[in-house]
Motif scaffolding. Structure first.
Motif, short mmCIF file in Angstrom:
data_model
loop_
_atom_site.label_atom_id
_atom_site.label_comp_id
_atom_site.label_asym_id
_atom_site.label_seq_id
_atom_site.Cartn_x
_atom_site.Cartn_y
_atom_site.Cartn_z
N PRO A 89 0.84 -1.21 0.00
CA PRO A 89 0.00 0.00 0.00
C PRO A 89 0.87 1.26 0.00
O PRO A 89 1.90 1.32 0.67
CB PRO A 89 -0.79 -0.13 1.30
N HIS A 90 0.46 2.25 -0.78
CA HIS A 90 1.17 3.52 -0.87
C HIS A 90 0.19 4.67 -0.84
O HIS A 90 -1.02 4.49 -1.08
CB HIS A 90 1.98 3.62 -2.18
N GLU A 91 0.70 5.85 -0.56
CA GLU A 91 0.00 7.10 -0.85
C GLU A 91 0.62 7.67 -2.11
O GLU A 91 1.86 7.81 -2.20
CB GLU A 91 0.14 8.08 0.31
N LEU A 92 -0.22 7.98 -3.09
CA LEU A 92 0.25 8.47 -4.40
C LEU A 92 -0.09 9.95 -4.51
O LEU A 92 -1.24 10.34 -4.40
CB LEU A 92 -0.47 7.67 -5.51
N HIS A 93 0.95 10.80 -4.69
CA HIS A 93 0.76 12.25 -4.82
C HIS A 93 1.26 12.67 -6.21
O HIS A 93 2.44 12.51 -6.52
CB HIS A 93 1.53 12.99 -3.73
N LEU A 94 0.35 13.19 -7.05
CA LEU A 94 0.68 13.60 -8.42
C LEU A 94 0.63 15.11 -8.54
O LEU A 94 -0.32 15.75 -8.08
CB LEU A 94 -0.31 12.97 -9.41
N THR A 95 1.65 15.69 -9.18
CA THR A 95 1.71 17.14 -9.40
C THR A 95 2.10 17.40 -10.85
O THR A 95 3.13 16.90 -11.32
CB THR A 95 2.73 17.80 -8.47
N LEU A 96 1.27 18.16 -11.56
CA LEU A 96 1.57 18.50 -12.96
C LEU A 96 2.64 19.58 -13.01
O LEU A 96 2.56 20.58 -12.29
CB LEU A 96 0.29 18.99 -13.64
N THR A 97 3.69 19.35 -13.80
CA THR A 97 4.79 20.29 -13.90
C THR A 97 5.23 20.38 -15.36
O THR A 97 4.56 19.83 -16.25
CB THR A 97 5.97 19.86 -13.00
N GLU A 98 6.33 21.07 -15.60
CA GLU A 98 6.81 21.25 -16.99
C GLU A 98 8.33 21.25 -16.99
O GLU A 98 8.97 21.76 -16.07
CB GLU A 98 6.28 22.58 -17.56
N ARG A 99 8.90 20.60 -17.99
CA ARG A 99 10.35 20.53 -18.09
C ARG A 99 10.74 20.61 -19.56
O ARG A 99 10.28 19.80 -20.37
CB ARG A 99 10.88 19.24 -17.46
#
Length: 569
Positions: A89-99
């Protein structure tokens, strides 16, 4: 898997496949993979086909990507697969970024398996302590304990073995999933320095880790016992009593060659500790049962010897009642004192665990401290309640044994004696819902044992408040008196309460008979009143009652110059 990082960050392209383009976890393995091996791998390949709620991982990731385009960031619980195929089990944290002008997603993975496992261990501890505190049989407690732990580790087989009081021989405790023939072969085994994992753990008083039964020297003489059942690894921890003496062992078996993870070692330690509390309490309970049996046998023997020397039926009945009283006292004292001892043992074990953690420099979380404060408050309250109950039992008995020594003849007002008895009842019971109507005239003066009479009246009034008007039911108690003959006085304590069924009425004066055990009743109140009335006061006490029609306690006393009570001049 202990070399894997617990928190990691991945960079993935913001495309439907979500291919991994980089990691920020250094050289530590992520889910068992080297970081460079993850480049170009779709994020969905690190997930099981379906999440625990039944959703397919790939389709759900696509939906999350679409949601991310609008929200910019999101978080949720998520299951991932290790390279060995283990779901975590995990906690999944997604953040939209740009590179470099390309949209990317920073994925923060937080492994919460240890946190969830710690919660399971804490729940297991609370459940098992409650089972012990409520007096569940040892076999039931240990079976529940091993079953809970086995459910947390795939392929685990566990056993609890008990060390005999001689400190040398093994007796089978439990092994819910173990073959019955294997457990039977262990019964009666003598421990030693090379007696498998469990025998050695108990003999050396140490944790024994055997990763391969087929080659380990501790199993040289016992491989033929374990290998036919497919067992290859066995880790065993000694179980200690409160005095640190070894009283058993807890073992974890697997059918593959392997060493324990940190979670499995934590389970070994926790289960051994809880099993120690359960086994110790069972041994103490057995000691109390033996002591009670011995006391009962001694009382019966002494009673038989005394009965042989008595010719009168009255004396024989008195001795039989004494035997019943002493046996009842021994039995009833065991319960509150045993509960108090159990609570004190649990508090001591918890304190020792905290002390060890502080000595080891381990960090303590605020919630752990809050939980410990709550457990301590509950434990001390149980100790206070049970010791108070034991003291009340002792005081009831002292009223019988010390009555004649304390009694002093004096001149007193009968109405005032009734009101003083009622005041005593009011001081230790909540009686706002009960009214007292004292119909005795002022100036009814007597000469005799006022304190003894007040004790009888207090018991009768208290009994009415506790039983006739239980659960807050309101009502009235009326007290009156009349001279039934020139030298007899009859006092009546009459209530309009619930009344008594015939079966209870027939046993009302028996010692330790009560319809409110577990609610503060000791079963000695009416027995004390009857004993004082027929003994010190030289009279009689009778009850008249019907369900729904209240109860009348009728106290008849002699009024003569040579009797315990006389009219005062």
């Amino acid at each position: 898997m202990d070399d894997m990082t617990r928190v990691a960050i991945l960079l993935v392209k913001a495309t439907p496949e979500l291919p991994i383009v980089g990691t920020a976890s250094g050289h530590a393995k992520l889910l068992g993979y080297d970081p460079q091996a993850l480049r170009g791998m779709p994020l969905s390949l690190l997930c099981p086909l379906r999440q625990p709620d039944g959703r397919t991982s790939a389709e759900t990731l696509e939906g999350m990507l679409a949601e991310l385009q609008q929200a910019g960031s999101l978080s949720q619980h998520w299951s991932l697969l290790t390279r060995a195929g283990e779901t975590r089990p995990h906690e999944l944290h997604l953040t939209l970024t740009e590179r470099d002008g390309e949209p990317q997603v920073a994925v923060c993975l937080v492994d919460i398996s240890r946190m969830e496992f710690a919660e399971v261990l804490n729940h297991t501890k609370n459940e098992l302590l409650e089972m012990v505190a409520t007096g569940q049989p040892l076999q039931v407690v240990l079976t529940r304990l091993t079953t809970l732990i086995e459910s947390q580790f795939e392929g685990l087989y566990s056993t609890v073995l008990l060390l005999d009081l001689d400190g040398r021989h093994v007796h089978v405790g439990v092994g819910p999933r173990m073959p019955a023939e294997y457990m039977q072969a262990l019964d009666g085994l003598e421990i030693g320095p090379t007696v498998g994992s469990c025998g050695t753990a108990m003999f050396d008083d140490r944790l024994v880790i055997v990763d391969d039964i087929a080659t380990h020297p501790l199993w040289t003489h016992y491989r033929g016992l374990a290998l036919p059942y497919g067992f290859r690894a066995c880790w065993s921890s000694p179980i200690h009593g409160p005095d640190r003496r070894v009283i058993g062992s807890f073992a974890m078996y697997y059918r593959e060659v392997r060493r324990p993870s940190s979670e499995e070692l934590a389970a070994l330690n926790t289960v051994s500790h809880l099993a120690g509390i359960a086994i110790d309490q069972e041994r103490r309970a057995e000691e109390r049962r033996r002591a009670a049996q011995w006391l009962e046998e001694q009382v019966q023997q002494r009673t038989a010897e005394l009965l042989a020397t008595q010719d009168e039926l009255v004396n024989s009945r008195k001795l039989a009642a004494l035997g019943q009283l002493l046996a009842g006292i021994a039995h009833e004292m065991n319960t509150p004192l045993g509960n108090a001892l159990l609570s004190a043992s649990a508090l001591r074990a918890g304190s020792a665990s905290f002390a060890q953690r502080m000595a080891d420099g381990a960090p303590l979380k605020r919630q752990e401290l809050v939980d410990w404060v709550a457990q301590t408050a509950t434990g001390t309250e149980l100790v206070e309640q049970n010791v108070d109950r034991a003291l009340r039992l002792v005081n009831r008995f002292k009223e019988l044994t010390e009555g004649s020594g304390r009694a002093v003849r004096s001149r007193f007002d009968l109405r005032e004696a009734v009101l003083q008895a009622w005041a005593r009842v009011q001081s230790h019971l909540s009686v706002e819902h009960v009214q007292l109507a004292c119909e005795l005239p002022d100036g009814f003066m007597l000469h005799g044992y006022a304190e003894v009479l007040q004790q009888v009246l207090e018991q009768l009034l208290e009994n009415a408040c506790l039983h006739a008007f239980r659960n807050g039911r309101g009502g009235q108690i009326r007290i009156g008196a009349h001279r039934s003959a020139e030298d007899r006085l009859t006092l009546e304590v009459r209530d309009n309460g619930a009344g008594m069924p015939a079966a209870d009425l027939a046993r009302a004066f028996e010692p330790f008979f009560s319809t409110t055990f577990g609610q503060g009743g000791s079963g000695l109140g009416l027995f004390v009143a009857h004993s004082l009335a027929s003994g010190m006061l030289g009279g009689s006490l009778e009850l008249e009652s019907q369900p729904g029609r209240g109860t009348v306690a009728r106290l008849e006393l002699p009024l003569r110059a040579d009797a315990p009570l006389a009219l005062a001049t």
